[in-house]
Design a protein around this motif. Sequence first.
Motif, short mmCIF file in Angstrom:
data_model
loop_
_atom_site.label_atom_id
_atom_site.label_comp_id
_atom_site.label_asym_id
_atom_site.label_seq_id
_atom_site.Cartn_x
_atom_site.Cartn_y
_atom_site.Cartn_z
N HIS A 229 0.83 -1.21 0.00
CA HIS A 229 0.00 0.00 0.00
C HIS A 229 0.86 1.26 0.00
O HIS A 229 0.67 2.17 -0.82
N TYR A 230 1.82 1.32 0.94
CA TYR A 230 2.65 2.52 1.05
C TYR A 230 3.59 2.66 -0.16
O TYR A 230 3.88 3.78 -0.60
N ARG A 231 4.05 1.54 -0.69
CA ARG A 231 4.92 1.61 -1.87
C ARG A 231 4.15 2.18 -3.05
O ARG A 231 4.64 3.07 -3.76
N ALA A 232 2.92 1.67 -3.27
CA ALA A 232 2.11 2.16 -4.38
C ALA A 232 1.75 3.63 -4.18
O ALA A 232 1.76 4.42 -5.13
N GLY B 169 4.39 5.80 -5.27
CA GLY B 169 4.73 5.69 -6.69
C GLY B 169 6.02 4.94 -6.94
O GLY B 169 6.69 5.18 -7.95
N LEU B 170 6.34 4.00 -6.05
CA LEU B 170 7.59 3.25 -6.17
C LEU B 170 7.34 1.86 -6.75
O LEU B 170 6.32 1.23 -6.44
N THR B 171 8.26 1.38 -7.55
CA THR B 171 8.23 -0.02 -7.97
C THR B 171 8.90 -0.85 -6.88
O THR B 171 9.54 -0.31 -5.97
N ALA B 172 8.75 -2.17 -6.98
CA ALA B 172 9.41 -3.05 -6.02
C ALA B 172 10.93 -2.86 -6.08
O ALA B 172 11.61 -2.88 -5.06
N ALA B 173 11.45 -2.64 -7.29
CA ALA B 173 12.89 -2.42 -7.45
C ALA B 173 13.32 -1.10 -6.80
O ALA B 173 14.39 -1.03 -6.18
N ILE C 237 11.96 -4.89 8.58
CA ILE C 237 10.77 -4.04 8.67
C ILE C 237 11.16 -2.60 8.97
O ILE C 237 10.59 -1.65 8.41
N ASN C 238 12.16 -2.42 9.82
CA ASN C 238 12.64 -1.08 10.13
C ASN C 238 13.22 -0.41 8.88
O ASN C 238 12.99 0.78 8.62
N ARG C 239 13.97 -1.19 8.09
CA ARG C 239 14.53 -0.65 6.84
C ARG C 239 13.42 -0.22 5.88
O ARG C 239 13.49 0.82 5.23
N LEU C 240 12.39 -1.06 5.80
CA LEU C 240 11.27 -0.76 4.90
C LEU C 240 10.54 0.50 5.35
O LEU C 240 10.18 1.35 4.53
N ALA C 241 10.30 0.62 6.66
CA ALA C 241 9.60 1.79 7.18
C ALA C 241 10.39 3.06 6.87
O ALA C 241 9.82 4.08 6.46
N ARG C 242 11.72 3.00 7.05
CA ARG C 242 12.54 4.18 6.77
C ARG C 242 12.54 4.50 5.28
O ARG C 242 12.48 5.67 4.89
N ALA C 243 12.58 3.47 4.45
CA ALA C 243 12.58 3.68 2.99
C ALA C 243 11.25 4.26 2.52
O ALA C 243 11.20 5.02 1.55
N LEU C 244 10.17 3.89 3.21
CA LEU C 244 8.83 4.37 2.84
C LEU C 244 8.47 5.66 3.57
O LEU C 244 7.43 6.25 3.32
N SER D 20 3.12 1.60 11.65
CA SER D 20 2.10 1.65 10.59
C SER D 20 2.12 0.39 9.73
O SER D 20 1.12 0.06 9.09
N LEU D 21 3.25 -0.33 9.72
CA LEU D 21 3.32 -1.57 8.93
C LEU D 21 2.64 -2.74 9.64
O LEU D 21 2.43 -3.79 9.02
N PHE D 22 2.32 -2.56 10.92
CA PHE D 22 1.62 -3.61 11.68
C PHE D 22 0.15 -3.27 11.90
O PHE D 22 -0.59 -4.07 12.46
N ARG D 23 -0.26 -2.06 11.50
CA ARG D 23 -1.60 -1.58 11.84
C ARG D 23 -2.67 -2.51 11.30
O ARG D 23 -2.70 -2.84 10.13
#
Length: 201
Positions: A26-29, A32-36, A64-71, A77-80
């Motif tokens: 959800h947050y990636r989309a 406007g980010l691709t998976a890459a 998960i911490n890396r993903l949250a920082r990248a997003l 919010s990733l566990f909500r």
Amino acid sequence: MTDPHETRSAVEESRLEKTVGNRVRHYRAAAGLTAADLAARAGLSPAMISRIESASTSASLTTINRLARALDVPVASLFRGADAPRAAVVVKAGQGTESVRAGSRQGHRYASLGSLLSTSGPSLEPVIVTLNGASDEFPLYEHAGVEFLYMLEGSMLLVHGDDEHVLEAGDSILLDAETPHGPTAVLRAPARFLSVNPVGG
């Protein structure tokens, strides 16, 4: 004999993985980010992003911490929604919440039947719209996503881009909502229909 605690634990872990995967997607989309793109930002492989989003792997807290920082979102919010009870909204006949929208000044009535913020997919808002036929002004709408309309009573002319459609009771239309659309004339009043939109659409 199967240990019920083990079964429950496996279900809870699966729910957690699905929640994290859905929230990352959800947050990636939304960004406007691709998976890459996300993989590069987080220092992970695109394959790992794919496995996390499809809930086929359990991400470590470090990941998960890396993903949250990248997003650029809080880790929480990733566990909500992982441990939240599934909600439901019941609206009894005639008790929808009146709301003010673009067509309200022309006498159109909008009755919201509730909305939910989904943790695993699009969030939708069903609205009963009533056009009394007294107005010559009909605003057109454009918004992200798709929209579903189901005619409940009367008939109306609806435009979608360059196309016009006569909708009567029992008719429905599913349309790309990024194209200008909306009723342009009431043919038999009152024209009443159910509109289902993405929340905020």
